[in-house]
Motif scaffolding. Structure first.
Motif, PDB file in Angstrom:
ATOM      1  N   ASN A  69       0.822  -1.220   0.000  1.00 28.70           N
ATOM      2  CA  ASN A  69       0.000   0.000   0.000  1.00 28.70           C
ATOM      3  C   ASN A  69       0.853   1.266   0.000  1.00 28.70           C
ATOM      4  O   ASN A  69       0.494   2.290   0.598  1.00 28.70           O
ATOM      5  CB  ASN A  69      -0.981   0.003   1.175  1.00 28.70           C
ATOM      6  CG  ASN A  69      -2.014  -1.108   1.061  1.00 28.70           C
ATOM      7  OD1 ASN A  69      -2.066  -1.810   0.050  1.00 28.70           O
ATOM      8  ND2 ASN A  69      -2.833  -1.276   2.080  1.00 28.70           N
ATOM      9  N   GLY A  70       2.016   1.178  -0.662  1.00 32.30           N
ATOM     10  CA  GLY A  70       2.836   2.354  -0.887  1.00 32.30           C
ATOM     11  C   GLY A  70       3.499   2.929   0.338  1.00 32.30           C
ATOM     12  O   GLY A  70       3.855   4.115   0.347  1.00 32.30           O
ATOM     13  N   SER A  71       3.697   2.108   1.394  1.00 30.43           N
ATOM     14  CA  SER A  71       4.294   2.662   2.617  1.00 30.43           C
ATOM     15  C   SER A  71       5.330   1.711   3.203  1.00 30.43           C
ATOM     16  O   SER A  71       5.266   0.498   3.010  1.00 30.43           O
ATOM     17  CB  SER A  71       3.220   2.967   3.659  1.00 30.43           C
ATOM     18  OG  SER A  71       2.612   1.784   4.124  1.00 30.43           O
ATOM     19  N   LEU A  72       6.290   2.290   3.918  1.00 27.28           N
ATOM     20  CA  LEU A  72       7.321   1.543   4.634  1.00 27.28           C
ATOM     21  C   LEU A  72       7.450   2.147   6.031  1.00 27.28           C
ATOM     22  O   LEU A  72       7.829   3.306   6.159  1.00 27.28           O
ATOM     23  CB  LEU A  72       8.664   1.637   3.913  1.00 27.28           C
ATOM     24  CG  LEU A  72       9.864   0.997   4.623  1.00 27.28           C
ATOM     25  CD1 LEU A  72       9.697  -0.514   4.655  1.00 27.28           C
ATOM     26  CD2 LEU A  72      11.174   1.363   3.933  1.00 27.28           C
ATOM     27  N   PRO A  73       7.124   1.394   7.105  1.00 27.97           N
ATOM     28  CA  PRO A  73       6.538   0.054   7.090  1.00 27.97           C
ATOM     29  C   PRO A  73       5.138   0.060   6.468  1.00 27.97           C
ATOM     30  O   PRO A  73       4.561   1.113   6.212  1.00 27.97           O
ATOM     31  CB  PRO A  73       6.468  -0.316   8.570  1.00 27.97           C
ATOM     32  CG  PRO A  73       7.355   0.652   9.276  1.00 27.97           C
ATOM     33  CD  PRO A  73       7.327   1.904   8.460  1.00 27.97           C
ATOM     34  N   GLY A  74       4.592  -1.137   6.289  1.00 23.88           N
ATOM     35  CA  GLY A  74       3.242  -1.258   5.778  1.00 23.88           C
ATOM     36  C   GLY A  74       2.219  -0.920   6.843  1.00 23.88           C
ATOM     37  O   GLY A  74       2.569  -0.550   7.973  1.00 23.88           O
ATOM     38  N   PRO A  75       0.934  -1.031   6.518  1.00 25.23           N
ATOM     39  CA  PRO A  75      -0.117  -0.605   7.442  1.00 25.23           C
ATOM     40  C   PRO A  75      -0.118  -1.387   8.751  1.00 25.23           C
ATOM     41  O   PRO A  75       0.150  -2.589   8.771  1.00 25.23           O
ATOM     42  CB  PRO A  75      -1.403  -0.841   6.654  1.00 25.23           C
ATOM     43  CG  PRO A  75      -1.038  -1.813   5.579  1.00 25.23           C
ATOM     44  CD  PRO A  75       0.389  -1.559   5.256  1.00 25.23           C
ATOM     45  N   THR A  76      -0.428  -0.675   9.837  1.00 24.09           N
ATOM     46  CA  THR A  76      -0.648  -1.309  11.135  1.00 24.09           C
ATOM     47  C   THR A  76      -2.069  -1.843  11.181  1.00 24.09           C
ATOM     48  O   THR A  76      -3.030  -1.105  10.919  1.00 24.09           O
ATOM     49  CB  THR A  76      -0.430  -0.307  12.277  1.00 24.09           C
ATOM     50  OG1 THR A  76       0.951   0.068  12.305  1.00 24.09           O
ATOM     51  CG2 THR A  76      -0.805  -0.919  13.622  1.00 24.09           C
ATOM     52  N   LEU A  77      -2.224  -3.125  11.503  1.00 26.24           N
ATOM     53  CA  LEU A  77      -3.539  -3.750  11.592  1.00 26.24           C
ATOM     54  C   LEU A  77      -3.973  -3.773  13.049  1.00 26.24           C
ATOM     55  O   LEU A  77      -3.249  -4.266  13.916  1.00 26.24           O
ATOM     56  CB  LEU A  77      -3.492  -5.172  11.032  1.00 26.24           C
ATOM     57  CG  LEU A  77      -2.964  -5.321   9.596  1.00 26.24           C
ATOM     58  CD1 LEU A  77      -3.087  -6.772   9.136  1.00 26.24           C
ATOM     59  CD2 LEU A  77      -3.692  -4.395   8.634  1.00 26.24           C
TER      60      LEU A  77
END
Length: 573
Positions: free
Chosen positions: A50-58
């Motif tokens: 989803n275009g981010s580093l890190p990825g999304p927090t769930l």
């Protein structure tokens, strides 16, 4: 009496309805694709979610069902592993490539579905194919069900702190070269906190995570070591931290000024903002258990600002000063061992599990590095390749079908059910000179070997480090289960000496353990989850070198204790 039975039935029905009402379905879509980002004076193509580093927090609550649609728009095969999730009745969603599934190929998709039960705290998710974990990862936060509280003072805010590594290179190509040559990949170019290297690195003055706090408030830091190959020391200048959870299991509060955390592990720690208003660095650097092994001797840092205090930008104008913590030396094994061995479980907390006392399977398993013999009696132009093994079996992933598919459909010649309970040769495991006396110990055969376990069998395993090439602390991760860490120490495990010191009352209960360098650890777990569960070193380069094995847990006697059939969208090889 009949009325009492009806009342009890109604109470149970109401409790079940209340539990179901508090659970939710949490749905996400992961778009995995290449992304160009700037770090360390360079633009680099990485694979990200989803275009981010890190990825999304769930964010979920205990009891929720998580549904994640993974759409692979990258040029690489991909899987996602939900690190530490038990995956009961959702075994096909565990995610390790060629263990529970074939990878999701470019242009394909797969939906992971699982219910989070019996766990509260911080876990994480990451790629489990190739070296893509370097940039494909994120936090998985499990809060208590509605109406339940933490067994510690409620924090005013919760902040994920993800420690990582960064390469100015294509990490997939790095792994390909490492596997082909048998030489570990180049060291990373930086460490990161929440994807940012911090101002000690080139072109990174403004690339630093910043946390603003209010004096007197409590903050729950959800710390994750997402680094590929390095254990880390983590400190905040002038502040103490109270550890309250490890690997999503509540612990007895442990006050410390330094966190030691191995790849794969998580630590939840309470930070009380009790210092003078100002700015303080939080910093992380390597704990290198093997001084002869090259490592990046750099430091990443972020900054903690008290509201009303100076920001880091004021330093350049001379009106502010940011305090830096004094970090342990890179080789400070006593500090690391003190932290790891002082953690204990919170007896009686929700989801606490007592130590099973009856043992069905006793295993002594050596873990360590070795060498790979040259093939077909040829000479190796660059010398022997590095290899790794457990009990002299150097693990190789299958190529045609995953281990669990082969077991479920009874397909032969994918794996061998011959992983041994003991090393084939007993020797002085931690003696660095032993290979001079017995050179064949260095060369473990390459195999896809599993250990078959009867359902509900209790396994006690002594993990024994070896010094055949170099004694090194190996963070061993077991999928599908937590295990009790009954004890750990240095040298060769001696049951006559060491067994009387094992902790059967409140040992830490976790999914990843850093076996002490040149030492041992005793763990115990109950195999009550049917399926194929890989156990491997979470130093990422060590798995393709062979430091892994698989537990194949047989079905139980009831439908709820049997491996379900694979979902219709399970990726095919």
């Amino acid at each position: 009496m009949e009325g009492l039975k009806l009342s009890l039935a109604w109470i149970l029905l109401l409790l079940a309805a209340s539990s179901m009402a508090s659970a939710a379905i949490v749905e996400h879509t992961f778009h995995v694709k290449n992304l160009t980002v700037s770090r360390l004076c360079k633009r680099q193509v990485i694979t990200a979610v989803n275009g981010s580093l890190p990825g999304p927090t769930l964010l979920v609550r205990e009891g929720d069902t998580l549904v994640v649609h993974v759409v692979n728009q990258s040029p690489h095969n991909i899987t996602i592993h939900w690190h530490g999730i038990f995956q009961r009745m959702s075994q096909w969603s565990d995610g390790p490539s060629m263990i529970t599934q074939c990878p999701i190929q470019p242009g394909q998709k797969y939906t992971y579905r699982f219910t989070v039960t019996g766990q509260e705290g911080t876990l994480w998710w990451h790629a489990h194919a190739s070296f893509l974990r370097a940039t494909v990862y994120g936090a998985l936060v499990i809060r208590p069900r509605d109406g339940h509280s933490y067994p510690f003072p409620k924090p005013d805010k919760e902040i994920p702190i993800l420690l990582g590594e960064w390469w100015n290179a294509d990490v997939v190509e790095l792994e390909n070269i490492a596997v082909a040559t048998g030489v570990p990949p180049n060291n990373s170019d930086a460490y990161t906190i929440n994807g940012l290297p911090g101002d000690l690195y080139p072109c990174s003055k403004d690339r630093m995570f910043s946390l603003r706090v209010v004096k007197g408030k409590r903050y729950l830091l959800r710390i994750i070591n997402a680094a590929m190959n390095i254990q880390m020391f983590f400190k905040i200048a002038n502040h103490k931290l109270t550890v309250v959870t490890v690997d999503a299991v509540y612990t007895n509060p442990y006050v410390t000024d330094v966190i030691v955390i191995a790849p794969g592990q998580t630590v939840d720690a309470i930070l009380l903002a009790d210092q003078s208003v100002g700015s303080y660095y939080m910093a992380a650097r390597a704990y290198n258990s093997a001084p002869a092994v090259p490592f990046p001797n750099t430091t990443t840092r972020a900054v903690l600002h008290y509201s009303g205090g100076a920001s880091t930008s004021t330093r350049s104008r001379g009106r502010g000063r940011v305090l830096m913590p004094r970090l342990p030396s890179f080789f400070d094994t006593p500090t690391a061992h003190r932290f790891y061995s002082n953690l204990t479980s919170h007896v009686g907390a929700r989801h606490w599990v007592p130590v099973p006392r009856h043992v069905d399977e006793e295993m002594l398993v050596t873990v360590g590095l070795g060498l790979e013999a040259c093939t077909d009696n040829a000479t190796c132009p660059n010398g022997p390749k590095f290899s790794a093994s457990m009990n002299n079996h150097s693990f190789v992933l299958p190529t045609t079908l995953s281990v669990m598919q082969a077991a479920f459909y009874r397909v032969g010649r994918v794996f061998t059910a011959d992983f041994p309970d003991q090393p084939p040769v007993k020797f002085d495991y931690t003696n660095p000179n032993i290979t001079q006396l017995n050179p064949p110990l260095l060369f473990a055969p390459k195999k896809t070997s599993v250990k078959v376990l009867r359902f509900n069998a209790t396994v006690e395993m002594v993990l024994q480090n070896t010094a055949l090439v170099a004694a090194e602390s190996h963070p061993m991760h077991l999928h599908g289960f937590n295990f009790h860490v009954l004890g750990q120490g240095f040298g060769n495990y001696d049951p006559n000496r060491d067994r009387k010191n094992l902790n059967f009352f409140d040992p830490q209960f976790r999914n990843t353990l850093a076996v002490p360098v040149g030492g041992w650890a005793v763990i115990r777990f109950t195999a009550d989850n049917p399926g194929a569960w890989v156990m491997h070193c979470h130093i990422d380069v060590h798995l393709p070198f062979g430091l892994g094995m698989v537990f194949l847990v047989e079905n139980g006697p009831t439908p709820s204790t049997m491996l379900p059939p694979p979902p219709p969208d399970l990726p095919q090889c």
